[in-house]
Design a protein around this motif. Sequence first.
Motif, PDB file in Angstrom:
ATOM      1  N   HIS A  24       8.088 -18.407   3.625  1.00 23.42           N
ATOM      2  CA  HIS A  24       8.360 -16.992   3.338  1.00 23.42           C
ATOM      3  C   HIS A  24       8.520 -16.766   1.845  1.00 23.42           C
ATOM      4  O   HIS A  24       8.025 -15.774   1.296  1.00 23.42           O
TER       5      HIS A  24
ATOM      6  N   THR B  94       5.119 -17.023   0.198  1.00 25.24           N
ATOM      7  CA  THR B  94       4.363 -15.796   0.462  1.00 25.24           C
ATOM      8  C   THR B  94       4.851 -14.652  -0.412  1.00 25.24           C
ATOM      9  O   THR B  94       4.044 -13.884  -0.952  1.00 25.24           O
ATOM     10  N   LEU B  95       6.154 -14.537  -0.568  1.00 25.84           N
ATOM     11  CA  LEU B  95       6.726 -13.483  -1.412  1.00 25.84           C
ATOM     12  C   LEU B  95       6.222 -13.601  -2.847  1.00 25.84           C
ATOM     13  O   LEU B  95       5.798 -12.608  -3.455  1.00 25.84           O
TER      14      LEU B  95
ATOM     15  N   GLN C 223       3.467 -15.225  -3.900  1.00 22.27           N
ATOM     16  CA  GLN C 223       2.026 -14.999  -3.917  1.00 22.27           C
ATOM     17  C   GLN C 223       1.693 -13.514  -3.804  1.00 22.27           C
ATOM     18  O   GLN C 223       0.814 -13.011  -4.507  1.00 22.27           O
ATOM     19  N   MET C 224       2.390 -12.803  -2.921  1.00 21.42           N
ATOM     20  CA  MET C 224       2.132 -11.370  -2.737  1.00 21.42           C
ATOM     21  C   MET C 224       2.493 -10.587  -3.997  1.00 21.42           C
ATOM     22  O   MET C 224       1.771  -9.665  -4.388  1.00 21.42           O
TER      23      MET C 224
ATOM     24  N   HIS D  71      -0.206 -11.208  -6.582  1.00 18.64           N
ATOM     25  CA  HIS D  71      -1.425 -10.482  -6.198  1.00 18.64           C
ATOM     26  C   HIS D  71      -1.274  -8.991  -6.507  1.00 18.64           C
ATOM     27  O   HIS D  71      -2.173  -8.367  -7.080  1.00 18.64           O
ATOM     28  N   HIS D  72      -0.136  -8.435  -6.161  1.00 17.05           N
ATOM     29  CA  HIS D  72       0.128  -7.020  -6.411  1.00 17.05           C
ATOM     30  C   HIS D  72       0.116  -6.717  -7.908  1.00 17.05           C
ATOM     31  O   HIS D  72      -0.463  -5.726  -8.356  1.00 17.05           O
TER      32      HIS D  72
END
Length: 128
Positions: A109, A112-113, A115-116, A119-120
């Motif tokens: 998690h 992912t946080l 990476q997101m 990306h954003h």
Amino acid sequence: MAETREQMKQHQATCDVVCYDEEKVVRLKGLDWELGGVSSIFKALADETRLKIAYMLAQEGECCVCDVANVLETSIATASHHLRLLKNQGLAKSRKEGKWVLYSLDDDHVLTLIQMALHHAKEGKSDE
């Protein structure tokens, strides 16, 4: 007189008419607002040094305190302080291997946080 770019942004962010959707407001007011844990995660990652450490751990999987200190060009005490804070927030974990303490992200998690968010940020929407 022409509006400045900032005034135009402010104008676009507000409604031209003050009204609201009563059903939507009632639903939203009824939400469970237990967000304390979420805000503490973002607060921990809001510090650029801790975000860099989290990014390092996302890239390498594991790093010892000495690795982190050398990459950041800081003292071992400073690196250790930031790693301990990330661990206390549940974002990182540690394990002892011989004389070394190795840190990694706590779970997928957190990865992912990170990476997101990256990306954003690369989408560049904040400049619009």
